[in-house]
Enzyme design. Sequence first.
Site, PDB file in Angstrom:
ATOM      1  N   GLN A 194     -11.578  72.290  37.621  1.00 42.25           N
ATOM      2  CA  GLN A 194     -10.731  71.028  38.277  1.00 42.25           C
ATOM      3  C   GLN A 194      -9.304  71.343  37.787  1.00 42.25           C
ATOM      4  O   GLN A 194      -9.057  71.839  36.604  1.00 42.25           O
ATOM      5  CB  GLN A 194     -11.142  69.890  37.571  1.00 42.25           C
ATOM      6  CG  GLN A 194      -9.784  68.682  37.225  1.00 42.25           C
ATOM      7  CD  GLN A 194      -9.665  67.759  38.654  1.00 42.25           C
ATOM      8  OE1 GLN A 194     -10.733  67.872  39.535  1.00 42.25           O
ATOM      9  NE2 GLN A 194      -8.576  67.514  38.590  1.00 42.25           N
ATOM     10  N   THR A 195      -8.261  71.510  38.922  1.00 41.91           N
ATOM     11  CA  THR A 195      -6.957  71.470  38.229  1.00 41.91           C
ATOM     12  C   THR A 195      -6.183  70.800  39.354  1.00 41.91           C
ATOM     13  O   THR A 195      -6.380  70.475  40.419  1.00 41.91           O
ATOM     14  CB  THR A 195      -6.558  73.035  38.362  1.00 41.91           C
ATOM     15  OG1 THR A 195      -5.234  73.190  37.966  1.00 41.91           O
ATOM     16  CG2 THR A 195      -6.811  73.660  39.782  1.00 41.91           C
ATOM     17  N   ARG A 196      -4.840  70.307  38.888  1.00 40.21           N
ATOM     18  CA  ARG A 196      -3.874  69.868  39.688  1.00 40.21           C
ATOM     19  C   ARG A 196      -2.479  70.431  39.372  1.00 40.21           C
ATOM     20  O   ARG A 196      -1.559  69.856  39.619  1.00 40.21           O
ATOM     21  CB  ARG A 196      -3.809  68.156  39.353  1.00 40.21           C
ATOM     22  CG  ARG A 196      -3.585  67.930  37.905  1.00 40.21           C
ATOM     23  CD  ARG A 196      -3.307  66.158  37.791  1.00 40.21           C
ATOM     24  NE  ARG A 196      -2.177  66.103  37.134  1.00 40.21           N
ATOM     25  CZ  ARG A 196      -1.727  66.022  35.580  1.00 40.21           C
ATOM     26  NH1 ARG A 196      -2.696  66.377  35.044  1.00 40.21           N
ATOM     27  NH2 ARG A 196      -0.568  65.833  35.155  1.00 40.21           N
ATOM     28  N   HIS A 200      -2.444  80.232  35.703  1.00 42.87           N
ATOM     29  CA  HIS A 200      -1.656  81.600  35.440  1.00 42.87           C
ATOM     30  C   HIS A 200      -2.861  82.420  34.744  1.00 42.87           C
ATOM     31  O   HIS A 200      -4.206  82.109  34.664  1.00 42.87           O
ATOM     32  CB  HIS A 200      -0.742  81.134  34.182  1.00 42.87           C
ATOM     33  CG  HIS A 200       0.597  80.200  34.829  1.00 42.87           C
ATOM     34  ND1 HIS A 200       1.511  80.404  35.566  1.00 42.87           N
ATOM     35  CD2 HIS A 200       0.591  78.891  34.855  1.00 42.87           C
ATOM     36  CE1 HIS A 200       2.193  79.553  35.972  1.00 42.87           C
ATOM     37  NE2 HIS A 200       1.842  78.558  35.625  1.00 42.87           N
ATOM     38  N   HIS A 203      -5.417  80.697  32.737  1.00 41.26           N
ATOM     39  CA  HIS A 203      -6.632  79.872  33.263  1.00 41.26           C
ATOM     40  C   HIS A 203      -7.429  80.805  33.844  1.00 41.26           C
ATOM     41  O   HIS A 203      -8.761  80.759  33.882  1.00 41.26           O
ATOM     42  CB  HIS A 203      -6.053  79.059  34.478  1.00 41.26           C
ATOM     43  CG  HIS A 203      -5.023  78.007  33.741  1.00 41.26           C
ATOM     44  ND1 HIS A 203      -3.649  78.302  33.949  1.00 41.26           N
ATOM     45  CD2 HIS A 203      -4.878  76.917  33.397  1.00 41.26           C
ATOM     46  CE1 HIS A 203      -2.780  77.339  33.433  1.00 41.26           C
ATOM     47  NE2 HIS A 203      -3.890  76.442  33.169  1.00 41.26           N
ATOM     48  N   ARG A 289      -9.545  69.614  27.540  1.00 41.47           N
ATOM     49  CA  ARG A 289      -8.867  68.811  26.638  1.00 41.47           C
ATOM     50  C   ARG A 289      -7.964  67.865  27.051  1.00 41.47           C
ATOM     51  O   ARG A 289      -7.292  68.233  28.074  1.00 41.47           O
ATOM     52  CB  ARG A 289      -8.279  69.550  25.532  1.00 41.47           C
ATOM     53  CG  ARG A 289      -7.759  69.014  24.093  1.00 41.47           C
ATOM     54  CD  ARG A 289      -6.891  69.853  23.342  1.00 41.47           C
ATOM     55  NE  ARG A 289      -6.310  69.326  22.242  1.00 41.47           N
ATOM     56  CZ  ARG A 289      -5.332  68.567  22.041  1.00 41.47           C
ATOM     57  NH1 ARG A 289      -4.777  68.161  23.124  1.00 41.47           N
ATOM     58  NH2 ARG A 289      -5.266  68.006  20.966  1.00 41.47           N
ATOM     59  N   ASP A 290      -8.322  66.599  26.905  1.00 34.64           N
ATOM     60  CA  ASP A 290      -7.503  65.494  27.587  1.00 34.64           C
ATOM     61  C   ASP A 290      -7.813  65.565  28.985  1.00 34.64           C
ATOM     62  O   ASP A 290      -6.825  65.272  30.001  1.00 34.64           O
ATOM     63  CB  ASP A 290      -6.118  65.505  27.168  1.00 34.64           C
ATOM     64  CG  ASP A 290      -5.553  63.987  27.502  1.00 34.64           C
ATOM     65  OD1 ASP A 290      -6.137  63.067  27.587  1.00 34.64           O
ATOM     66  OD2 ASP A 290      -4.304  63.996  27.501  1.00 34.64           O
ATOM     67  N   HIS A 291      -8.845  65.647  29.539  1.00 33.34           N
ATOM     68  CA  HIS A 291      -9.266  65.994  30.983  1.00 33.34           C
ATOM     69  C   HIS A 291      -8.892  64.762  31.701  1.00 33.34           C
ATOM     70  O   HIS A 291      -9.105  63.695  31.362  1.00 33.34           O
ATOM     71  CB  HIS A 291     -10.567  66.247  31.065  1.00 33.34           C
ATOM     72  CG  HIS A 291     -11.029  66.563  32.588  1.00 33.34           C
ATOM     73  ND1 HIS A 291     -11.456  67.856  32.978  1.00 33.34           N
ATOM     74  CD2 HIS A 291     -11.405  65.532  33.605  1.00 33.34           C
ATOM     75  CE1 HIS A 291     -11.642  67.881  34.257  1.00 33.34           C
ATOM     76  NE2 HIS A 291     -11.622  66.464  34.574  1.00 33.34           N
ATOM     77  N   VAL A 434      24.974  56.920  58.387  1.00 34.38           N
ATOM     78  CA  VAL A 434      23.617  56.514  58.238  1.00 34.38           C
ATOM     79  C   VAL A 434      23.290  55.259  57.827  1.00 34.38           C
ATOM     80  O   VAL A 434      24.019  54.615  57.184  1.00 34.38           O
ATOM     81  CB  VAL A 434      22.686  57.677  57.128  1.00 34.38           C
ATOM     82  CG1 VAL A 434      21.289  57.228  56.872  1.00 34.38           C
ATOM     83  CG2 VAL A 434      23.169  58.928  57.396  1.00 34.38           C
ATOM     84  N   ILE A 460      28.933  47.347  50.137  1.00 39.25           N
ATOM     85  CA  ILE A 460      27.802  46.520  49.293  1.00 39.25           C
ATOM     86  C   ILE A 460      27.946  46.611  47.956  1.00 39.25           C
ATOM     87  O   ILE A 460      28.199  47.585  47.489  1.00 39.25           O
ATOM     88  CB  ILE A 460      26.374  46.730  50.012  1.00 39.25           C
ATOM     89  CG1 ILE A 460      26.025  48.342  49.527  1.00 39.25           C
ATOM     90  CG2 ILE A 460      26.192  46.705  51.344  1.00 39.25           C
ATOM     91  CD1 ILE A 460      24.484  48.497  49.703  1.00 39.25           C
ATOM     92  N   ALA A 461      27.261  45.647  47.272  1.00 37.09           N
ATOM     93  CA  ALA A 461      27.095  45.848  45.788  1.00 37.09           C
ATOM     94  C   ALA A 461      25.522  46.009  45.849  1.00 37.09           C
ATOM     95  O   ALA A 461      24.690  45.069  45.839  1.00 37.09           O
ATOM     96  CB  ALA A 461      27.645  44.439  45.066  1.00 37.09           C
ATOM     97  N   LYS A 498      40.307  45.047  53.368  1.00 37.27           N
ATOM     98  CA  LYS A 498      39.083  44.880  54.471  1.00 37.27           C
ATOM     99  C   LYS A 498      38.259  43.681  54.348  1.00 37.27           C
ATOM    100  O   LYS A 498      37.394  43.534  55.112  1.00 37.27           O
ATOM    101  CB  LYS A 498      38.067  46.072  53.933  1.00 37.27           C
ATOM    102  CG  LYS A 498      38.717  47.423  54.241  1.00 37.27           C
ATOM    103  CD  LYS A 498      37.785  48.655  53.961  1.00 37.27           C
ATOM    104  CE  LYS A 498      38.576  49.857  54.057  1.00 37.27           C
ATOM    105  NZ  LYS A 498      37.728  50.938  53.952  1.00 37.27           N
TER     106      LYS A 498
END
Length: 547
Positions: A194-196, A200, A203, A289-291, A434, A460-461, A498
């Site tokens: 599993q990886t997000r 490298h 791994h 670790r800390d999965h 825009v 605008i503010a 203005k």
Amino acid sequence: MPIPHGGVLQDLVARDAPIKQQLLAEVGSLKSLILTDRQLCDLELILNGGFSPLTGFLTEKDYNGVVENLRLASGHVWSMPITLDLSKEQAAQYQPGERVVLRDLRDDKALAILTIEDIYTPNKENEAVKVFRGDPEHPAVKYLVETAGDVYVGGALEAIQLPTHYDYTGLRRTPAQMRSEFDQRGWDRVVAFQTRNPMHRAHRELTVRAAREHTANVLIHPVVGLTKPGDIDHHTRVRVYQELIKRYPNGMAQLSLLPLAMRMGGDREAVWHAIIRKNYGASHFIVGRDHAGPGSNSKGVDFYGPYDAQDMVEEYKEELGIEVVPFRMVTYLPDEDRYAPIDTVAEGTKTLNISGTELRKRLRDGTAIPEWFSYPAVVKVLRESHPPRPSQGFTLYLTGLPNSGVDALANALQATLNQFAGSRNITVLDGTNVPQAATPFVAHELTRSGAGVIVADASIAPSAQQLAEAKKIVSKAGAFIVVSLETPLEQAKLDDRKGHYASERADVAAYQAPQDADIKVDLLKHGALVAVQKIVLYLEEQGFFKF
């Protein structure tokens, strides 16, 4: 190959294929519900069997069992609530027994028909505590409080089709397809990883070692649904995985993408991940670790212990029917030019490592990344998506009262920055070119393309909410730098040619200068030249310009 969780792979698309035309004929007569990104991810994995034994969104009885005891009403282990959350206003449109079409928010395609079994109001505070341990800073808890609807709808699904993906279609395999492929290759023992994050050399080494120790093949199974905010985008990661998979011994490893919406739920999420990989045909699962942990809160307190995930998966592994492979940290031994598990390295041996923080720094400032850490082809992909600071885009958001000098400072900044911008375009979004509502999205796209953007609507503010929303959108593309013009209201009202203050204005009455602004300038005291110099020096300090 292990049997699916619950005994049967609940491939609803295959099951409902014979009656698909009948379902499509019914669609026009039913109400429709547009799903969110997270709900789409959940739906896809219910329909394709990745969430077996689920055949729909959790009913109240199943939900309560999962929250309280990690079990469905059937008794099967299940650790994560898979719920269809709606606002109270949305939920009021439906009733138990009703059939509802679930649609893709991207193309409006009908994906499934839900037969509502029950509509219930969950105790979200209890869910936050029991499932995610209750820390208000936990991303899943924040989602429950700030985003999720207050009403859940449960019931069984009938599949029409899976969501359509246009990217990496050859790498998106369903559980049935993955199992068939394993069977054809004769892979009866498969270690899933599993990886997000990008992968490298370390791994690659740890997955090869896991395969060797368990006489198995490797499934690299990265998440490409929703991950932790701030994670590297999945397009960059997939290109990295495609380069890395070439470095495995021929026939050892397979890459497939998982459309999962992560909750960053630590130990409970690890059990969930193990179930999903079992459904995809894996016999072994590497638990890190800390999965799936989101790190620590603002006080530095970890949300989960380093081995909580491994302990919980071990606790349920007999019922899960999948073997846990503890993640073994490896380190590089420069004198031997090899990687080795850190717990096997003799004391006093020279080792090298690069942390995630150090890697990001090297990418940001263009410092060399050594080949012992990662393959040149992988580094090339990362540099293309994450160029060094002098090539990155940024947004300067000028905030202040109307007639406080926002427009004058924007013009001065644009003229000054264009002198040494090089290939970087410097663009001003001032409300005339825009529409205000579209400004954050345009700034996001320009920043992502490497431009320098100056947001400066002098009419605008902006409220704290508007500022926070703009930051949330633009920060996904690059740096968002708030410049606060500290001009007092009395001074802003002077020489108001203005007519900004011709009548009472709610935005002006409510405006408060942001206390956490990155840069504060006072044009009245110091003038525009000093303000410009202050901003330019800040940009240099952050690495956007080199003089």
